[in-house]
Design an enzyme around this catalytic site. Structure first.
Site, PDB file in Angstrom:
ATOM      1  N   GLU A 171      45.813  37.275  45.215  1.00 38.70           N
ATOM      2  CA  GLU A 171      45.109  37.324  43.932  1.00 38.70           C
ATOM      3  C   GLU A 171      44.892  38.742  43.421  1.00 38.70           C
ATOM      4  O   GLU A 171      43.741  39.178  43.250  1.00 38.70           O
ATOM      5  CB  GLU A 171      43.747  36.623  44.032  1.00 38.70           C
ATOM      6  N   GLU A 192      45.443  28.142  48.159  1.00 40.49           N
ATOM      7  CA  GLU A 192      43.982  27.944  48.190  1.00 40.49           C
ATOM      8  C   GLU A 192      43.616  26.872  47.179  1.00 40.49           C
ATOM      9  O   GLU A 192      44.115  26.879  46.052  1.00 40.49           O
ATOM     10  CB  GLU A 192      43.200  29.212  47.807  1.00 40.49           C
TER      11      GLU A 192
HETATM   12  C1  GBH Z   1      39.544  33.085  45.726  1.00 36.90           C
HETATM   13  O1  GBH Z   1      39.112  33.743  44.604  1.00 36.90           O
HETATM   14  C2  GBH Z   1      39.665  34.077  46.826  1.00 36.90           C
HETATM   15  O2  GBH Z   1      41.010  34.310  47.196  1.00 36.90           O
HETATM   16  C3  GBH Z   1      38.859  33.738  48.036  1.00 36.90           C
HETATM   17  O3  GBH Z   1      38.735  34.866  48.838  1.00 36.90           O
HETATM   18  C4  GBH Z   1      37.530  33.177  47.603  1.00 36.90           C
HETATM   19  O4  GBH Z   1      36.647  32.986  48.676  1.00 36.90           O
HETATM   20  C5  GBH Z   1      37.800  31.870  46.933  1.00 36.90           C
HETATM   21  O5  GBH Z   1      38.733  31.983  45.921  1.00 36.90           O
HETATM   22  C6  GBH Z   1      36.552  31.213  46.345  1.00 36.90           C
HETATM   23  O6  GBH Z   1      36.017  31.991  45.313  1.00 36.90           O
HETATM   24  O7  GBH Z   1      34.862  33.485  35.676  1.00 36.90           O
HETATM   25  O8  GBH Z   1      36.429  34.935  34.542  1.00 36.90           O
HETATM   26  O9  GBH Z   1      36.000  35.254  36.880  1.00 36.90           O
HETATM   27  C7  GBH Z   1      39.001  32.950  43.444  1.00 36.90           C
HETATM   28  C8  GBH Z   1      38.422  33.772  42.358  1.00 36.90           C
HETATM   29  C9  GBH Z   1      37.466  32.228  40.848  1.00 36.90           C
HETATM   30  C10 GBH Z   1      38.597  34.157  40.069  1.00 36.90           C
HETATM   31  C11 GBH Z   1      37.410  31.681  39.458  1.00 36.90           C
HETATM   32  C12 GBH Z   1      38.552  33.593  38.680  1.00 36.90           C
HETATM   33  C13 GBH Z   1      37.273  32.200  37.167  1.00 36.90           C
HETATM   34  C14 GBH Z   1      37.440  33.198  36.064  1.00 36.90           C
HETATM   35  N1  GBH Z   1      38.557  33.130  41.069  1.00 36.90           N
HETATM   36  N2  GBH Z   1      37.382  32.761  38.511  1.00 36.90           N
HETATM   37  S1  GBH Z   1      36.105  34.285  35.796  1.00 36.90           S
END
Ligand code: GBH
Length: 450
Positions: free
Chosen positions: A172, A358
């Site tokens: 990511e 994931e």
């Molecule tokens: C993943 O990140 C990670 O790889 C992992 O380490 C983590 O524990 C897992 O997911 C759970 O979070 O609101 O604009 O930020 C996911 C991160 C979550 C990023 C949803 C984007 C929505 C957009 N993502 N998020 S925003």
């Protein structure tokens, strides 16, 4: 409440891989053990106010010291594959230079333990724990970090590659680039478009150089990249909202998929963010555009956008959720977003086969009488796996699925307040309890293997 594990399992081909995923900083703890030095997340989490509750990764799940027991739990769950990441500062404490043999030894034991249990090993080189020492040179905003990353990639491939089934450069990069350098909510906590555009390009370049380094060290090893493409859904069918969705796609998805799979940044991104072009040197895009054996998709929730000229580029504001159900972290539960994003991407780019690397839910149900009835997580996994099976039936080259996460862990800026595990961790005692979702996953895997 959805199909039985048996009925669901029957929808996946026999060679489909079911696994679970974790990341080094989120589970290992042992932050100062055996020669490990700090990462940017150690520093960030120790700064007041950055992580909920002041939580840090110092101890986490203490997986570093509980490796054998955690491997046994994987056997108990019955997973066919395990996705984990390697802590760069554990094996190269200063980011480059002296190798920490004890740190490599930990991953030797992990890989030997997986091999003896018949579990496939999916390693990620970078899941956000940059050695703090590299911040002295500017971290991901400094071009040299890309070259240093490639040296790290060579080292890991040479020392551990013989027991890996696949290797991934980055997890990511959207998060480490934008959340770390533009939104300031992840390490290193910067808030500038200039830093974000430098980090975007240096990270993409590091991916390309990393792939070259892995290939020259071990040509037969399967190499990929894990992305979290946004399922960008326009708030309405209006031309303005659809335009906003298109721009958001360039900014959130095209910024990575463009260079990696097409050798070009979206022109709207180059025009909208002048800070980007400044970082690009001749031939960079050829380096970034290396053929990959697979890519990984992390999916949790969709992004809904509406046209909003007053918001910064890409002038797309967030629109309210459509589905009423949310997980405990507040993310809308929308399995249709998974098929939407896969169809969008395969329609737009030439992509190799993929894994869902994931998918999972924050469901903070606690232990009661020795059990955890995390019903919401079971429903979440069931509905998303149903969409995964639909995608396979429609011909998309989906080869496996990794539930996030093997166990509750350090959820970045949320600290330990959000629980994503199939296994519950009591952070006082480090006692592990397999949740109802874990038992459910075991029955799915058993039915699939039968
Ligand atoms: C993943 O990140 C990670 O790889 C992992 O380490 C983590 O524990 C897992 O997911 C759970 O979070 O609101 O604009 O930020 C996911 C991160 C979550 C990023 C949803 C984007 C929505 C957009 N993502 N998020 S925003």
């Amino acid at each position: 409440i959805g199909p039985s594990p048996k009925a669901l399992a029957a929808r996946f081909p026999a060679d489909f891989l079911f696994g679970t995923a974790t990341a080094s900083f989120q589970i290992e703890g042992a932050a100062q053990a055996d020669g490990r030095k700090a990462s940017i997340w150690d520093a960030f989490s120790h700064m007041p106010g950055r992580v909920k509750g002041g939580d840090t990764g110092d101890v986490a799940c203490d997986h570093y010291h509980k490796l054998e027991a955690d491997l046994d739990l994987m056997t108990e769950l019955g997973v066919a594959a395990y996705r984990f990441s390697i802590a760069w500062p554990r094996i190269l404490p200063d980011g480059a230079g002296a190798v920490n043999e004890t740190g490599i030894g930990f991953y030797d034991r992990l890989l030997d333990g997986l091999q003896s249990r018949g579990v496939k090993a999916f390693a990620t080189l970078y899941h956000w724990d940059l050695p703090l020492a590299l911040m002295g040179r500017g971290g991901w905003t400094d071009r040299d970090t890309a070259r240093i990353f490639a040296d790290y990639a060579s080292l890991v491939t040479a020392r551990l590659g013989d027991r890996l089934d696949t290797i991934v450069t980055f997890n990511e990069p959207w998060c480490s680039v934008y959340m770390g350098h533009l939104m300031g909510v992840h390490a290193p906590g910067e808030r500038s478009i200039e830093a974000a555009m430098a980090a975007l390009h240096v990270t993409n370049l590091a991916h390309g150089l990393g792939v070259q380094a892995i290939r020259s060290e071990r040509p037969e090893l399967s190499v990929g990249l894990v992305l979290n493409p946004m399922s960008v859904l326009p708030a309405s069918d209006s031309a303005a909202d659809r335009g906003a969705a298109e721009r958001a796609n360039d900014f959130h998805n095209g910024a990575f998929f463009g260079p990696v799979f097409e050798g070009a940044y979206p022109s709207a991104l180059l025009d909208g963010c002048p800070d980007l072009s400044r970082n690009i040197q001749p031939c960079d895009l050829e380096v970034i555009n290396q053929p990959l054996d697979f890519w990984g998709l992390n999916y949790y929730t969709p992004m809904r956008v509406k046209d909003d000229p007053s918001s910064p580029f890409p002038h797309a504001g967030s629109a309210p959720p459509v589905q009423p159900e949310k997980t405990d972290i507040g993310w809308e539960i929308e399995p249709a977003g998974l098929s939407h994003v896969v169809k969008y991407l395969y329609g737009r780019y030439q992509l190799p086969e993929f894994f869902i690397t994931e998918n999972g839910a924050a469901d903070n149900t606690e232990v009661e009488n020795g059990a955890v009835s995390d019903v919401m997580r079971v429903e979440y996994l069931t509905s998303h796996l149903g969409v995964a099976a639909d995608l396979i039936a429609e011909g998309y080259p989906l080869k496996g699925y990794f539930a996030w996460s093997l166990m509750d862990n350090f959820e970045w800026a949320e600290g330990y307040s959000m629980r994503f595990g199939l296994i519950h961790v009591d952070y006082e005692t480090q006692v592990r309890t397999i949740k109802q979702s874990g038992h459910w996953y075991t029955s799915l895997l058993a039915a699939h293997a039968a």
